[in-house]
Motif scaffolding. Structure first.
Motif, PDB file in Angstrom:
ATOM      1  N   SER A 154       5.364   7.025   0.513  1.00  0.00           N
ATOM      2  CA  SER A 154       5.998   5.709   0.580  1.00  0.00           C
ATOM      3  C   SER A 154       5.172   4.748  -0.255  1.00  0.00           C
ATOM      4  CB  SER A 154       6.102   5.222   2.025  1.00  0.00           C
ATOM      5  OG  SER A 154       4.827   4.978   2.553  1.00  0.00           O
ATOM      6  N   SER A 155       5.891   3.925  -1.010  1.00  0.00           N
ATOM      7  CA  SER A 155       5.232   2.944  -1.858  1.00  0.00           C
ATOM      8  C   SER A 155       6.242   1.891  -2.264  1.00  0.00           C
ATOM      9  CB  SER A 155       4.641   3.610  -3.104  1.00  0.00           C
ATOM     10  OG  SER A 155       4.083   2.644  -3.966  1.00  0.00           O
ATOM     11  N   SER A 156       5.780   0.655  -2.381  1.00  0.00           N
ATOM     12  CA  SER A 156       6.670  -0.428  -2.793  1.00  0.00           C
ATOM     13  C   SER A 156       6.792  -0.501  -4.314  1.00  0.00           C
ATOM     14  CB  SER A 156       6.150  -1.760  -2.246  1.00  0.00           C
ATOM     15  OG  SER A 156       4.816  -1.961  -2.668  1.00  0.00           O
ATOM     16  N   VAL A 157       5.943   0.257  -5.010  1.00  0.00           N
ATOM     17  CA  VAL A 157       5.990   0.282  -6.477  1.00  0.00           C
ATOM     18  C   VAL A 157       6.011   1.733  -6.934  1.00  0.00           C
ATOM     19  CG1 VAL A 157       4.763  -1.909  -6.676  1.00  0.00           C
ATOM     20  CG2 VAL A 157       3.488   0.231  -6.697  1.00  0.00           C
ATOM     21  N   ARG A 209      -1.194   4.400  -7.848  1.00  0.00           N
ATOM     22  CA  ARG A 209      -0.422   3.410  -8.595  1.00  0.00           C
ATOM     23  C   ARG A 209      -0.932   3.361 -10.037  1.00  0.00           C
ATOM     24  NH1 ARG A 209      -0.761  -2.044  -5.312  1.00  0.00           N
ATOM     25  NH2 ARG A 209      -2.923  -1.404  -5.280  1.00  0.00           N
ATOM     26  N   PRO A 210      -0.060   3.137 -10.991  1.00  0.00           N
ATOM     27  CA  PRO A 210      -0.529   2.944 -12.365  1.00  0.00           C
ATOM     28  C   PRO A 210      -1.537   1.804 -12.420  1.00  0.00           C
ATOM     29  CG  PRO A 210       1.857   3.165 -12.303  1.00  0.00           C
ATOM     30  CD  PRO A 210       1.404   3.081 -10.887  1.00  0.00           C
ATOM     31  N   ASN A 211      -2.534   1.933 -13.248  1.00  0.00           N
ATOM     32  CA  ASN A 211      -3.583   0.917 -13.409  1.00  0.00           C
ATOM     33  C   ASN A 211      -4.416   0.713 -12.147  1.00  0.00           C
ATOM     34  OD1 ASN A 211      -2.723   0.411 -16.095  1.00  0.00           O
ATOM     35  ND2 ASN A 211      -1.071  -0.827 -15.252  1.00  0.00           N
ATOM     36  N   ASP A 212      -4.358   1.662 -11.251  1.00  0.00           N
ATOM     37  CA  ASP A 212      -5.203   1.617 -10.070  1.00  0.00           C
ATOM     38  C   ASP A 212      -6.173   2.792 -10.148  1.00  0.00           C
ATOM     39  OD1 ASP A 212      -4.459   1.366  -6.471  1.00  0.00           O
ATOM     40  OD2 ASP A 212      -6.251   0.909  -7.657  1.00  0.00           O
ATOM     41  N   TYR A 213      -7.312   2.653  -9.517  1.00  0.00           N
ATOM     42  CA  TYR A 213      -8.309   3.719  -9.609  1.00  0.00           C
ATOM     43  C   TYR A 213      -8.152   4.766  -8.527  1.00  0.00           C
ATOM     44  CZ  TYR A 213     -10.755   0.541 -12.766  1.00  0.00           C
ATOM     45  OH  TYR A 213     -11.078  -0.280 -13.800  1.00  0.00           O
ATOM     46  N   LYS A 214      -7.796   4.334  -7.339  1.00  0.00           N
ATOM     47  CA  LYS A 214      -7.936   5.235  -6.226  1.00  0.00           C
ATOM     48  C   LYS A 214      -6.714   6.109  -5.985  1.00  0.00           C
ATOM     49  CE  LYS A 214      -6.528   1.818  -2.753  1.00  0.00           C
ATOM     50  NZ  LYS A 214      -6.429   0.640  -3.646  1.00  0.00           N
ATOM     51  N   LEU A 215      -7.000   7.349  -5.583  1.00  0.00           N
ATOM     52  CA  LEU A 215      -5.976   8.270  -5.115  1.00  0.00           C
ATOM     53  C   LEU A 215      -5.829   8.108  -3.603  1.00  0.00           C
ATOM     54  CD1 LEU A 215      -7.123  11.462  -7.037  1.00  0.00           C
ATOM     55  CD2 LEU A 215      -4.908  10.356  -7.325  1.00  0.00           C
ATOM     56  N   GLU A 247       8.780  19.276  -7.787  1.00  0.00           N
ATOM     57  CA  GLU A 247       9.914  18.471  -8.201  1.00  0.00           C
ATOM     58  C   GLU A 247       9.839  17.088  -7.583  1.00  0.00           C
ATOM     59  OE1 GLU A 247      13.679  20.399  -8.031  1.00  0.00           O
ATOM     60  OE2 GLU A 247      14.484  18.888  -9.409  1.00  0.00           O
ATOM     61  N   PHE A 248       9.900  16.089  -8.435  1.00  0.00           N
ATOM     62  CA  PHE A 248       9.898  14.701  -7.985  1.00  0.00           C
ATOM     63  C   PHE A 248      11.321  14.300  -7.646  1.00  0.00           C
ATOM     64  CE2 PHE A 248       9.129  10.379  -7.484  1.00  0.00           C
ATOM     65  CZ  PHE A 248       9.841   9.596  -8.387  1.00  0.00           C
ATOM     66  N   ASN A 249      11.518  13.779  -6.444  1.00  0.00           N
ATOM     67  CA  ASN A 249      12.833  13.308  -6.024  1.00  0.00           C
ATOM     68  C   ASN A 249      12.688  11.860  -5.581  1.00  0.00           C
ATOM     69  OD1 ASN A 249      15.191  12.676  -4.493  1.00  0.00           O
ATOM     70  ND2 ASN A 249      15.617  14.861  -4.299  1.00  0.00           N
ATOM     71  N   LYS A 250      13.120  10.958  -6.441  1.00  0.00           N
ATOM     72  CA  LYS A 250      12.899   9.535  -6.170  1.00  0.00           C
ATOM     73  C   LYS A 250      13.700   9.057  -4.963  1.00  0.00           C
ATOM     74  CE  LYS A 250      12.684   5.057  -8.460  1.00  0.00           C
ATOM     75  NZ  LYS A 250      12.906   4.315  -9.728  1.00  0.00           N
ATOM     76  N   ALA A 256       0.844  -1.192   0.000  1.00  0.00           N
ATOM     77  CA  ALA A 256       0.000   0.000   0.000  1.00  0.00           C
ATOM     78  C   ALA A 256       0.885   1.251   0.000  1.00  0.00           C
ATOM     79  CB  ALA A 256      -0.909   0.011   1.227  1.00  0.00           C
ATOM     80  N   GLN A 257       0.323   2.333  -0.483  1.00  0.00           N
ATOM     81  CA  GLN A 257       1.087   3.566  -0.522  1.00  0.00           C
ATOM     82  C   GLN A 257       0.516   4.541   0.495  1.00  0.00           C
ATOM     83  OE1 GLN A 257      -0.517   2.210  -3.056  1.00  0.00           O
ATOM     84  NE2 GLN A 257      -2.089   3.604  -3.775  1.00  0.00           N
ATOM     85  N   SER A 258       1.339   5.486   0.939  1.00  0.00           N
ATOM     86  CA  SER A 258       0.870   6.514   1.869  1.00  0.00           C
ATOM     87  C   SER A 258       1.560   7.831   1.566  1.00  0.00           C
ATOM     88  CB  SER A 258       1.132   6.107   3.321  1.00  0.00           C
ATOM     89  OG  SER A 258       2.514   6.070   3.574  1.00  0.00           O
ATOM     90  N   VAL A 259       0.938   8.899   2.030  1.00  0.00           N
ATOM     91  CA  VAL A 259       1.433  10.241   1.763  1.00  0.00           C
ATOM     92  C   VAL A 259       1.489  11.016   3.073  1.00  0.00           C
ATOM     93  CG1 VAL A 259       0.997  12.393   0.513  1.00  0.00           C
ATOM     94  CG2 VAL A 259       0.363  10.201  -0.515  1.00  0.00           C
ATOM     95  N   THR A 260       2.582  11.722   3.279  1.00  0.00           N
ATOM     96  CA  THR A 260       2.730  12.579   4.451  1.00  0.00           C
ATOM     97  C   THR A 260       2.978  13.999   4.012  1.00  0.00           C
ATOM     98  OG1 THR A 260       3.696  10.751   5.713  1.00  0.00           O
ATOM     99  CG2 THR A 260       4.029  12.982   6.573  1.00  0.00           C
ATOM    100  N   GLN A 261       2.131  14.901   4.433  1.00  0.00           N
ATOM    101  CA  GLN A 261       2.366  16.328   4.216  1.00  0.00           C
ATOM    102  C   GLN A 261       2.872  16.886   5.524  1.00  0.00           C
ATOM    103  OE1 GLN A 261      -1.545  16.730   1.549  1.00  0.00           O
ATOM    104  NE2 GLN A 261      -0.418  18.632   1.667  1.00  0.00           N
ATOM    105  N   LEU A 262       4.053  17.420   5.472  1.00  0.00           N
ATOM    106  CA  LEU A 262       4.800  17.701   6.688  1.00  0.00           C
ATOM    107  C   LEU A 262       4.330  18.962   7.408  1.00  0.00           C
ATOM    108  CD1 LEU A 262       8.091  16.694   4.987  1.00  0.00           C
ATOM    109  CD2 LEU A 262       7.095  15.532   6.950  1.00  0.00           C
ATOM    110  N   ASP A 263       3.601  19.815   6.737  1.00  0.00           N
ATOM    111  CA  ASP A 263       3.141  21.061   7.343  1.00  0.00           C
ATOM    112  C   ASP A 263       1.624  21.124   7.265  1.00  0.00           C
ATOM    113  OD1 ASP A 263       5.694  21.942   5.308  1.00  0.00           O
ATOM    114  OD2 ASP A 263       5.917  22.261   7.464  1.00  0.00           O
ATOM    115  N   SER A 264       0.969  21.288   8.390  1.00  0.00           N
ATOM    116  CA  SER A 264      -0.492  21.382   8.344  1.00  0.00           C
ATOM    117  C   SER A 264      -0.946  22.800   8.024  1.00  0.00           C
ATOM    118  CB  SER A 264      -1.089  20.921   9.669  1.00  0.00           C
ATOM    119  OG  SER A 264      -0.604  21.724  10.730  1.00  0.00           O
TER     120      SER A 264
END
Lengths: 116, 113
Positions: free
Chosen positions: B26-29, B95-101, B66-69, B1-9
């Protein structure tokens, strides 16, 4: 520019009552989605819908929830027996192509549901 | 599963000053990355997205990201903000080929004169 619309903007209901939230997706879009945001929490995916079937749903989307495309323009989310914890902002979204990377999910303004 | 953290509220900023909103994922793919903005009483509007290719992505209203892998980040920037940029900003991945954000918790930007 075409847009997704949602009605009502605010719905207040008593616990245990059924509610139906309505959405009109962009007219040539084929994939439809519901998300929700509980106050102070993240926007969470609920369900995606294509060709009159659910294509994906989250663990939140239990038997209390259902979706329907009753006609050629509306897309509805029904909550059968509302609970206090269903209070949230519900967003509808639509896309033309679904899971394609080049597609964009267009969101409506949301319906704020308050369960008393 | 993937997750997103926004560091500033919350990010208060003066008009014409630069702003940076931080997003880590974070994501494994491999994932696609998005920034959405929500103005008061409006829906979520796409600002920009990264699918592949150039890591610097330009969006609407003068925003770029800017994307930083290596750092799994996708920070949003604007060199000079306006009062009208006052809004809530959401970082999201799919994820590519996935529906949900999958969304971050959001960052509220308040621009003051």
């Amino acid at each position: 520019e075409p847009e997704v619309t949602q009605t009502p903007s605010h719905q207040v209901t008593q616990m245990g009552q059924e509610v139906i939230l309505r959405c009109v997706p962009i007219s040539n879009h084929l994939y439809f989605y519901w998300y929700r945001q509980i106050l102070g929490q993240k926007v969470e995916f609920l369900v995606s819908f294509y060709n009159n079937e659910i294509s994906e749903k989250s663990e939140i989307f239990d038997d209390q929830f259902s979706v329907e495309r009753p006609d050629g323009s509306n897309f509805t989310l029904k909550i059968r027996s509302t609970k206090l914890e269903d209070s949230a902002m519900y967003f509808c979204a639509s896309t033309q192509l679904g899971a394609s990377g080049t597609d964009t999910q267009y969101f409506g303004p949301g319906t704020r549901l308050t369960v008393l | 599963a993937q997750s997103v953290t926004q560091l500033d509220s919350q990010v208060p900023v003066f008009e014409e000053a630069p702003v940076e909103l931080r997003c880590n994922y974070s994501s494994s793919v491999s994932v696609y990355l998005f920034w959405y903005v929500q103005y008061p009483n409006q829906g979520l509007q796409l600002l920009l997205k990264y699918l592949s290719g150039s890591t610097l992505v330009k969006g609407i209203n003068g925003f770029e990201a800017e994307f930083n892998k290596s750092q799994t980040s996708f920070h949003l920037r604007k060199p000079s903000v306006h009062i009208s940029d006052t809004a809530e900003y959401f970082c999201a991945v799919r994820r590519p080929n996935d529906y949900k954000l999958s969304f971050g918790a959001g960052t509220t930007v308040t621009v003051r004169a």
